[in-house]
Write a protein that holds these residues in place. Structure first.
Motif, PDB file in Angstrom:
ATOM      1  N   HIS A 111       0.806  -0.911   0.067  1.00  0.00           N
ATOM      2  CA  HIS A 111       0.085   0.209  -0.015  1.00  0.00           C
ATOM      3  C   HIS A 111       0.772   1.342   0.052  1.00  0.00           C
ATOM      4  CE1 HIS A 111      -3.975   1.879   1.698  1.00  0.00           C
ATOM      5  NE2 HIS A 111      -3.334   2.444   0.527  1.00  0.00           N
ATOM      6  N   TYR A 144       0.157   4.206  -1.890  1.00  0.00           N
ATOM      7  CA  TYR A 144      -0.104   5.238  -2.149  1.00  0.00           C
ATOM      8  C   TYR A 144      -0.003   6.453  -1.180  1.00  0.00           C
ATOM      9  CZ  TYR A 144      -4.272   8.403  -3.615  1.00  0.00           C
ATOM     10  OH  TYR A 144      -4.993   9.449  -3.892  1.00  0.00           O
ATOM     11  N   GLY A 176      -0.605   9.699  -3.056  1.00  0.00           N
ATOM     12  CA  GLY A 176      -1.441  10.658  -3.888  1.00  0.00           C
ATOM     13  C   GLY A 176      -1.210  12.212  -3.903  1.00  0.00           C
ATOM     14  N   ALA A 184       2.238   5.687  -7.461  1.00  0.00           N
ATOM     15  CA  ALA A 184       1.415   5.972  -6.161  1.00  0.00           C
ATOM     16  C   ALA A 184       1.609   7.240  -5.618  1.00  0.00           C
ATOM     17  CB  ALA A 184       1.941   5.063  -5.042  1.00  0.00           C
ATOM     18  N   TYR A 189      -5.647   6.670 -10.631  1.00  0.00           N
ATOM     19  CA  TYR A 189      -5.269   6.017 -11.720  1.00  0.00           C
ATOM     20  C   TYR A 189      -6.453   6.226 -12.800  1.00  0.00           C
ATOM     21  CZ  TYR A 189      -4.062   2.257 -14.920  1.00  0.00           C
ATOM     22  OH  TYR A 189      -3.538   1.475 -15.770  1.00  0.00           O
ATOM     23  N   LEU A 233      -1.753  -0.753  -5.094  1.00  0.00           N
ATOM     24  CA  LEU A 233      -1.046   0.294  -4.455  1.00  0.00           C
ATOM     25  C   LEU A 233      -2.007   1.249  -3.512  1.00  0.00           C
ATOM     26  CD1 LEU A 233       0.735   1.418  -7.831  1.00  0.00           C
ATOM     27  CD2 LEU A 233       1.856   0.334  -5.541  1.00  0.00           C
ATOM     28  N   MET A 242      -4.624   3.053  -4.999  1.00  0.00           N
ATOM     29  CA  MET A 242      -5.275   4.032  -5.857  1.00  0.00           C
ATOM     30  C   MET A 242      -6.609   4.110  -6.149  1.00  0.00           C
ATOM     31  SD  MET A 242      -1.807   4.489  -8.620  1.00  0.00           S
ATOM     32  CE  MET A 242      -2.403   6.188  -8.907  1.00  0.00           C
ATOM     33  N   GLY A 290      -9.329   4.501  -2.769  1.00  0.00           N
ATOM     34  CA  GLY A 290      -8.052   3.865  -2.904  1.00  0.00           C
ATOM     35  C   GLY A 290      -7.860   2.428  -1.956  1.00  0.00           C
ATOM     36  N   ARG A 297      -7.658  -1.191  -2.947  1.00  0.00           N
ATOM     37  CA  ARG A 297      -6.639  -2.262  -2.445  1.00  0.00           C
ATOM     38  C   ARG A 297      -7.265  -3.546  -2.041  1.00  0.00           C
ATOM     39  NH1 ARG A 297      -1.808  -3.494  -1.120  1.00  0.00           N
ATOM     40  NH2 ARG A 297      -1.309  -4.479   0.839  1.00  0.00           N
TER      41      ARG A 297
END
Length: 320
Positions: free
Chosen positions: A146, A148, A150, A219, A224, A243, A245, A291, A295
């Motif tokens: 994980h 991410y 952003g 990430a 995405y 990830l 997202m 996100g 995941r």
């Protein structure tokens, strides 16, 4: 078990070779399409062995995984054995059909000596395999974690050769979508994309990164974006979900099955995708929450253990 397969699809093969077998990958002096050998940008275990065509004739092979029509003749020539007759074989179809869709006949249609394996239920539905035994083994992903954050208010797009592939990959949709969210396009042969689309560089940038760098870069982007009209389910979409997202995608092919409600936004209307992209740019918290759900969904459906277990079951059946 010694499994012969060609290095055709790096991301898929990366998951497949995590199993407990020895994987024989042909290599030729020019490392051309029929002899790429081991991957240079993916992490493969030592159980993946490069073998030359000359070595294959004296190498024990328990199963052949075919992925392109001409590989059957290569295997017959290099092994001195007929896939499906002298050595067990499966044909793995990575792609959605092309041509006379939905009446496209698969090259392995009406075979009784091998199993045709699709990577999505959509592909099985649209390919005409005739009387050939057909299975679906959905993708599995080596979990990148994980990662991410952003932190960059931009959309990540992963596509190879977007100019050549055009409408298949939704390249023509990018100018309008780039007005909603600036795009970072990752993949092979993406250089010159902004100029081709008539976009300013700050609205569309191109990047070609090794796989180990790609995940970290993706990430950092807020979302995405998957504008693909007609391909099989892109592994980059599943990697983005792993990830953490949020996904904004065209509701086409298998994407409608892969991305559940709450993990992003799917629509056949580009203007809806543009609004969703703007929403995530303006609300980082919503992006992170969606996100996280993406995941969790990806881990449950596209986890590596399920993928390898499915393949182990099929390979045992084929060899019995």
């Amino acid at each position: 078990m010694n499994i012969l397969l060609w290095h055709v699809h790096g991301s898929w093969t990366t998951a497949f070779v995590q199993g407990p077998h020895t994987y024989l990958v042909p290599v030729t002096p020019d490392r051309g399409p029929d002899g790429l050998g081991r991957a240079q940008t993916f992490s493969w275990p030592d159980s993946v062995r490069e073998v030359s065509p000359g070595e294959l004739a004296r190498t024990p092979v328990d199963l052949v995984v075919l992925q392109r029509p001409h590989e059957e003749e290569l295997a017959r020539s290099w092994l001195g054995r007929r896939p499906g007759r002298d050595v067990p074989a499966v044909y793995l179809e990575h792609n959605a059909p092309d041509g006379d869709v939905p009446a496209t006949r698969h090259p392995c249609a009406d075979r009784d000596d091998l199993v045709l394996v699709h990577v999505t239920h959509f592909n099985r539905l649209f390919w005409d395999g005739g009387r050939t035994r057909t299975e679906v083994i959905e993708h599995g992903i080596v979990d990148p974690g994980h990662l991410y954050t952003g932190r960059l208010p931009r959309a990540a797009v992963v596509v190879n050769e977007p100019v050549r592939r055009g409408r298949y990959t939704g390249t023509d949709l990018l100018p309008a979508l780039a007005q909603a969210a600036p795009l970072d396009v990752f993949g092979m042969r993406t250089e010159g994309l902004a100029a081709h689309l008539g976009l300013a560089a700050e609205r569309c940038t191109s990047h070609e990164l090794a796989q180990r760098q790609l995940h970290a870069a993706m990430a950092q982007r807020r979302l995405y974006l998957h504008p693909v009209r007609w391909t099989s389910l892109g592994l980059s979409l599943l990697e983005a979900m792993h990830l953490g997202m949020p996904v904004v995608a065209l509701a086409t092919t298998e994407a409608v099955e892969a991305v559940p409600p709450g993990a992003g936004v799917l629509s056949t209307r580009p203007e809806v995708l543009a609004r969703a992209a703007r929403h995530y740019l303006e609300d980082p918290r919503a992006a992170a929450e969606d996100g996280a759900r993406a995941r969790q969904a990806a881990l449950e459906r596209y986890g590596l253990k399920r993928f390898l277990d499915d393949w182990e079951r099929l390979m045992t059946e084929v060899r019995s």
